[in-house]
Design a protein around this motif. Structure first.
Motif, mmCIF file in Angstrom:
data_model
loop_
_atom_site.group_PDB
_atom_site.id
_atom_site.type_symbol
_atom_site.label_atom_id
_atom_site.label_comp_id
_atom_site.label_asym_id
_atom_site.label_seq_id
_atom_site.Cartn_x
_atom_site.Cartn_y
_atom_site.Cartn_z
ATOM 1 N N PHE A 29 11.721 9.535 -1.353
ATOM 2 C CA PHE A 29 10.820 8.442 -0.981
ATOM 3 C C PHE A 29 9.980 8.073 -2.197
ATOM 4 O O PHE A 29 9.265 8.918 -2.746
ATOM 5 C CB PHE A 29 9.904 8.858 0.171
ATOM 6 C CG PHE A 29 10.540 8.822 1.525
ATOM 7 C CD1 PHE A 29 11.906 8.651 1.673
ATOM 8 C CD2 PHE A 29 9.776 8.963 2.671
ATOM 9 C CE1 PHE A 29 12.505 8.616 2.928
ATOM 10 C CE2 PHE A 29 10.348 8.929 3.932
ATOM 11 C CZ PHE A 29 11.716 8.766 4.064
ATOM 12 N N ARG A 31 7.138 5.255 -3.648
ATOM 13 C CA ARG A 31 6.214 4.227 -3.180
ATOM 14 C C ARG A 31 6.421 2.883 -3.865
ATOM 15 O O ARG A 31 6.115 1.834 -3.290
ATOM 16 C CB ARG A 31 4.774 4.687 -3.376
ATOM 17 C CG ARG A 31 4.363 4.895 -4.815
ATOM 18 C CD ARG A 31 2.958 5.440 -4.883
ATOM 19 N NE ARG A 31 2.555 5.729 -6.250
ATOM 20 C CZ ARG A 31 1.398 6.297 -6.565
ATOM 21 N NH1 ARG A 31 0.547 6.631 -5.614
ATOM 22 N NH2 ARG A 31 1.108 6.529 -7.831
ATOM 23 N N ASN A 117 14.837 5.867 -1.538
ATOM 24 C CA ASN A 117 14.270 4.885 -0.624
ATOM 25 C C ASN A 117 13.008 4.313 -1.249
ATOM 26 O O ASN A 117 11.966 4.990 -1.311
ATOM 27 C CB ASN A 117 13.935 5.541 0.717
ATOM 28 C CG ASN A 117 15.149 6.093 1.435
ATOM 29 O OD1 ASN A 117 15.659 5.470 2.343
ATOM 30 N ND2 ASN A 117 15.621 7.264 1.022
ATOM 31 N N ARG A 120 8.519 3.335 0.089
ATOM 32 C CA ARG A 120 8.134 4.308 1.121
ATOM 33 C C ARG A 120 6.994 5.164 0.569
ATOM 34 O O ARG A 120 7.213 6.139 -0.151
ATOM 35 C CB ARG A 120 9.321 5.203 1.507
ATOM 36 C CG ARG A 120 10.541 4.491 2.048
ATOM 37 C CD ARG A 120 10.259 3.714 3.332
ATOM 38 N NE ARG A 120 9.744 4.548 4.410
ATOM 39 C CZ ARG A 120 10.512 5.240 5.266
ATOM 40 N NH1 ARG A 120 11.834 5.232 5.131
ATOM 41 N NH2 ARG A 120 9.960 5.923 6.236
ATOM 42 N N THR A 136 4.368 8.344 6.619
ATOM 43 C CA THR A 136 4.262 7.300 5.613
ATOM 44 C C THR A 136 3.030 6.436 5.858
ATOM 45 O O THR A 136 2.378 6.530 6.910
ATOM 46 C CB THR A 136 5.518 6.419 5.605
ATOM 47 O OG1 THR A 136 5.651 5.778 6.881
ATOM 48 C CG2 THR A 136 6.755 7.255 5.326
ATOM 49 N N GLU A 142 8.620 11.278 9.377
ATOM 50 C CA GLU A 142 9.984 11.641 8.967
ATOM 51 C C GLU A 142 10.059 13.152 8.815
ATOM 52 O O GLU A 142 9.313 13.749 8.038
ATOM 53 C CB GLU A 142 10.342 10.985 7.629
ATOM 54 C CG GLU A 142 10.283 9.464 7.633
ATOM 55 C CD GLU A 142 11.587 8.852 8.104
ATOM 56 O OE1 GLU A 142 12.513 9.614 8.469
ATOM 57 O OE2 GLU A 142 11.675 7.609 8.098
#
Length: 377
Positions: A29, A31, A117, A120, A136, A142
């Motif tokens: 993930f 950002r 990803n 995120r 998140t 998650e």
């Protein structure tokens, strides 16, 4: 296992490569909304290159190899040289300056397309139960068997696990850039550090006609002053190539990197969650080991997860790495390389051969290296 890594920086992507190779289901993930292209270049020493190779990523063709590292007084007199080709001979891995964007592209290229990803942002981490979970910024929870926080110096994962995310900023700033400048330096394999009362200027070829340069300065720029103009005034007494470099730089070329220091506990995780890289142990860049230690973390954590159950593997990894990282963190925090050497230090440097100087560098690197010592877990 289903493993979630927070942060698509050097350490996070390097770890993802090793874990994907081992058959784990890995999600990263990040950002940012797209692959990161910010930052200048990083110096990858032999320990970092060895760690990357151990994770299945070769860096041999990236950036520019550094064969010689010279140290100079502000007036242009050399007082020490290191023969970096010896590090390759002794360890099997070269020293190179690599644009950070190129390094991140290489690390991302080895991952399945769905691994990273973007967009995120992780707000917090939960470690109750047999696994871990992230929440998140938009409120989505998650779950994963394991969460690794590789989300940088202001890590949200560190804040959740240790209750503290804010580092100490020691007042030093690296004003740095990666530009097409001074082709006579860009085309070679010679790097130099010039140190005097104003601070340190470093210049390193980084491949593709680029030069990685930085000015390490203790203290802020006076309010309202353009940075380049202030640097030209501050470093006016420095000989070429420092003055020549400053003559060709513009305000758009320079970016600030504040020197930060984290306290490094023996356990920097909890339950089925841990930290990696700057999230665990931010320290100043004066020893050029930040990216290298993140790669070392990734190499060590992968080994731990292949041999021990979670969370035992995480606590073993943390103990081993904390001992190593504290050594380089303490040295970097002293900012010793950014200060002019004493008369005794200058004399000693003059008397030491390049081979001996390089041997001393290798000793320093090995003190903070798990991969070169093949640390037992």
């Amino acid at each position: 296992m289903d493993i979630l890594i927070v942060g698509a920086g050097v350490g996070g992507l390097a770890l993802a490569n090793g874990l994907v190779t081992d058959g784990h289901q890995v999600r990263v993930f990040e950002r940012a909304d797209a692959p990161r292209t910010d930052g200048a270049a990083v110096t990858i020493f032999s320990n970092g290159a060895a760690a990357a190779a151990g994770l299945g990523v070769s860096l041999d063709d990236l950036g520019a190899a550094i064969d010689t590292l010279g140290f100079f007084d502000a007036d242009g007199r050399a007082f020490a040289h290191a023969d970096m080709t010896l590090l390759r001979r002794w360890t099997g891995y070269r020293v190179a300056t690599i644009p950070r964007a190129s390094l991140l592209r290489r690390l991302a290229a080895g991952l399945p397309a769905e691994t990273i990803n973007y967009g995120r942002q992780v707000h917090t981490v939960e470690t109750a139960g047999s696994g871990a979970a992230v929440v998140t910024a938009d409120g989505v929870r998650e779950e994963a068997a394991l969460v690794v926080g590789a989300d940088g110096v202001r890590s949200a994962v560190r804040r959740a696990l240790l209750g503290s995310a804010e580092p100490t900023f020691n007042g030093w700033v690296s004003w740095q850039g990666l530009t097409v400048a001074m082709p006579e330096l860009a085309a070679g394999a010679y790097a130099r550090c010039v140190v005097g009362e104003a601070g340190l200027c470093g210049l390193m070829p980084a491949g593709g006609g680029l030069v990685q340069w930085w000015f390490d300065v203790d203290g802020p720029v006076p309010a309202g002053r353009p940075v380049i103009g202030w640097l030209r005034e501050r470093f006016a007494s420095y000989a070429d190539p420092v003055r020549k470099l400053l003559d060709v730089l513009t305000e758009a070329d320079v970016h600030a990197f504040r020197h930060a220091v984290h306290q490094i506990p023996s356990a920097w995780g909890a339950g089925c969650a841990t930290l990696l890289g700057d999230a665990a142990h931010a320290f100043p860049p004066s020893q050029a080991q930040g990216a290298n230690q993140a790669l070392e973390d990734a190499w060590t954590l992968r080994r731990a997860l292949s041999a021990f159950p979670v969370p035992d593997a995480l606590r073993r990894y943390e103990r081993v790495r904390a001992r190593r990282v504290r050594r380089i963190s303490s040295l970097a925090a002293s900012e010793v390389t950014n200060k002019p050497p004493t008369s005794a230090g200058r004399l000693a440097a003059h008397l030491i051969s390049p081979a001996m100087f390089t041997r001393l560098q290798l000793i320093t690197i090995k003190r903070c290296s798990s991969v070169l010592n093949h640390d037992r877990l």
